[in-house]
Design an enzyme around this catalytic site. Structure first.
Site, PDB file in Angstrom:
ATOM      1  CB  CYS A 268      -8.410   5.182   8.614  1.00  0.00           C
ATOM      2  SG  CYS A 268      -9.677   6.348   8.163  1.00  0.00           S
TER       3      CYS A 268
ATOM      4  CG  ASP B 273      -1.576   1.254   1.562  1.00  0.00           C
ATOM      5  OD1 ASP B 273      -1.371   2.239   0.819  1.00  0.00           O
ATOM      6  OD2 ASP B 273      -2.318   1.301   2.557  1.00  0.00           O
TER       7      ASP B 273
END
Lengths: 151, 414
Positions: B372, B208
């Site tokens: 998050c 990511d």
């Protein structure tokens, strides 16, 4: 300090956030509800000791910002020995003050110490912080047991 | 004006700032100090103009029309793909799939590669530092398949424990998915070494890269990773466009994800033949303007210089780290040796939201909350942190403003 900030973080608010009242689970509590603000991860549990229609004792636990803690603390102080109907009515008036500000028909002065939250409406993203405890209270009163979310 | 960029390879921050129109404004009566680029970055004029030029002059659907505008739109869209290919040094342009963002890229891999490869009892390995977007798609997959999610730990500085990670990778591991740079802590993981280690065990790796591409030069072939995902909006491009890089061999084997137009070669009611790469994964009209804007953002970043950006940010991060350490009661969260320009912190017992509100009134934008990454917050034993993140357009004055703002926070909550 800027005046809107002073309106938000009034001395009473700072005091209640640093020394929250009724920050505990009262003995004999028979109702409780959990509230979360997913936006910030704040979590609160409101505990009630209901005797018939009367809130004999009330407390809260959890973590949150100064606004949410102060609001919860002042709420518990205001509701001890009040009836369910009185609590509902106070919820409505506080909610109106928080969301409508000066347009609200509620005069903050009639809310006693809770008037210290009258500056919150100027900070729309913080309204949820101030109302979290109140929504959680409602859930505890309703006894649904379902966690409340501000989202 | 032209004489500004005197030292070759060195970033002239004042000149860079002039390229970002949004920075020239006041917030609550103070000059905007934007320290939230890890949430989303601001856009240079070149990107804004590329998007409006497309809509003003070239707008048409891609890969379809015989008319000139469609040809121009297709050409610009495919040119953007090639820019991305060169930017991450992919071997082929068809290894670049346009998606909505990092989240969609990861979901695509979970739903195609994952669903065909993962069986009951298999394992997916991630790390404790992942963003929800690199946790939840794998959880959903594991739940569906009866597979197990394994989580590699970190130490208290936010450094990944690579040996522990290695131990988690076993014969049932089907994929290792991890961030290149932690969004909440800024830790840069030694991904090249990790990819090598995983490949020795025949485990493919998804990186990511959402927080990496704005700060570091990324070379997917040198890294050796199998998938690399990132978002346009954190790279000074538009929101709504992102990239999934995948090695050809893997993408070829993977089934399509969404069905629709553009991803087919031929359709009958009996059978559909899917289109070749990358179109197999691009059903429907894509975000053409977004891709073009991302291409313009990449041009912009390359123009300033990826290495110059990294050097500038490194300098700024060092300056900011020292400045914040001098504030009494401030605790930096995430102090790994290798870090991108992200500073997560706590200030005494002031809740991060209250820090954010006071700073906002000073014109300073930071992120507060769990970023998050709730499992990471739990690991750290905090509900939330305040996070200042720096980008190429930030300067030392911004850090000074942050420090002054934090002193105001202390006054309010004294």
């Amino acid at each position: 300090m800027k005046s809107e900030l002073r309106d938000l973080y009034q001395e009473v608010v700072i005091d209640h956030s640093k020394n929250p009242r009724n920050f505990r689970k009262p003995e004999g509590a028979n109702r409780s509800a959990e509230g979360i603000n997913p936006l910030c991860g704040d979590e609160i549990t409101v505990h009630l000791k209901l005797a018939g229609d009367v809130i004999q004792d009330i407390g809260f636990q959890g973590a949150g910002c100064a606004i949410s803690k102060a609001s919860a603390s002042m709420m518990t102080a205001a509701l001890k020995n009040k009836t369910k109907a009185e609590a509902e009515s106070l919820f409505e008036r506080v909610h109106s003050m928080l969301t409508e500000g000066p347009k609200s028909s509620v005069n903050p002065e009639e809310l006693g110490k809770l008037a210290a939250l009258s500056g919150v409406w100027e900070f729309p993203v913080r309204v949820k912080c101030a109302s979290l405890a109140w929504h959680t209270l409602r859930s505890a009163l309703a006894g649904s047991g379902a966690p409340v979310s501000t989202e | 004006m032209r004489a500004l960029r005197e030292v070759p390879g060195r970033l002239d921050v004042e000149r860079v700032r002039k390229d970002f129109p949004i920075l020239r404004q006041e917030v609550h009566g103070n000059p905007l100090v934007y320290l939230d680029s890890a949430a989303t970055s601001q856009k240079p004029r070149a990107v804004i103009e590329a998007v409006s030029r497309y809509y003003e002059q070239d707008n048409a659907n891609v890969h379809r029309g015989v008319h000139l505008l469609s040809e121009r739109a297709t050409q610009a869209y495919e040119a953007a793909r090639e820019k991305v290919q060169r930017f991450v040094n992919a071997a082929h342009a068809h290894e670049i799939v346009f998606v909505r963002g990092t989240t969609e890229a990861i979901n695509l891999v979970a739903q195609t590669y994952g669903r065909t490869r993962v069986r009951s009892g298999d394992e997916i390995v991630i790390t404790v530092m992942e963003h929800h977007s690199n946790i939840v798609p794998w959880q959903m997959l594991c739940e569906e398949k009866g597979a197990v999610l394994r989580v590699a730990p970190m130490d208290d500085t936010g450094t990944l424990l690579v040996d522990e990670l290695e131990r988690l990778i076993g014969s049932r591991t089907r994929l290792l998915a991890l961030g290149h740079v932690s969004n909440a802590l800024g830790t840069i993981h030694p991904v090249r070494r990790i990819v090598e280690m995983a490949h020795r065990k025949n485990v493919p790796v998804l990186l990511d890269g959402a927080q990496a591409v704005p700060h570091l030069a990324v070379d997917v072939q040198a890294l050796g990773c199998d998938f690399y995902a990132f978002s346009g909006h954190k790279l000074f491009g538009p929101s709504g466009i992102g990239v999934l890089y995948g090695r050809s061999e893997l993408l070829e084997e993977m089934p399509p994800w969404q069905g629709g137009g553009d991803m087919i070669s031929s359709v009958t009611f009996e059978k559909t033949t899917y289109n070749k790469l990358p179109y197999k994964f691009e059903a429907g009209t894509p975000d053409i303007a977004g891709a073009i804007g991302l291409g313009a953002a990449i041009d912009y970043v390359r123009g300033v210089g990826v290495d110059a950006i990294a050097a500038h940010e490194h300098d700024l991060l060092t300056y900011a780290t020292e400045a914040l350490r001098e504030i009494s009661g401030l605790r930096l969260i995430g102090t790994a040796k290798e870090k991108a320009s992200v500073l997560s912190f706590l200030l005494g017992d002031v809740h991060p939201h209250d820090i954010g509100t006071v700073l906002d009134r000073e014109g300073i934008a930071i992120r507060t909350g769990h970023h998050c990454a709730q499992p990471l917050m739990r690991r750290l034993g905090v509900a939330a942190t305040a996070r200042a993140s720096l980008a190429l357009y930030n300067r030392r004055e911004d850090v000074d403003a942050l420090v002054a703002g934090l002193h105001k926070v202390r006054e309010v909550f004294a």
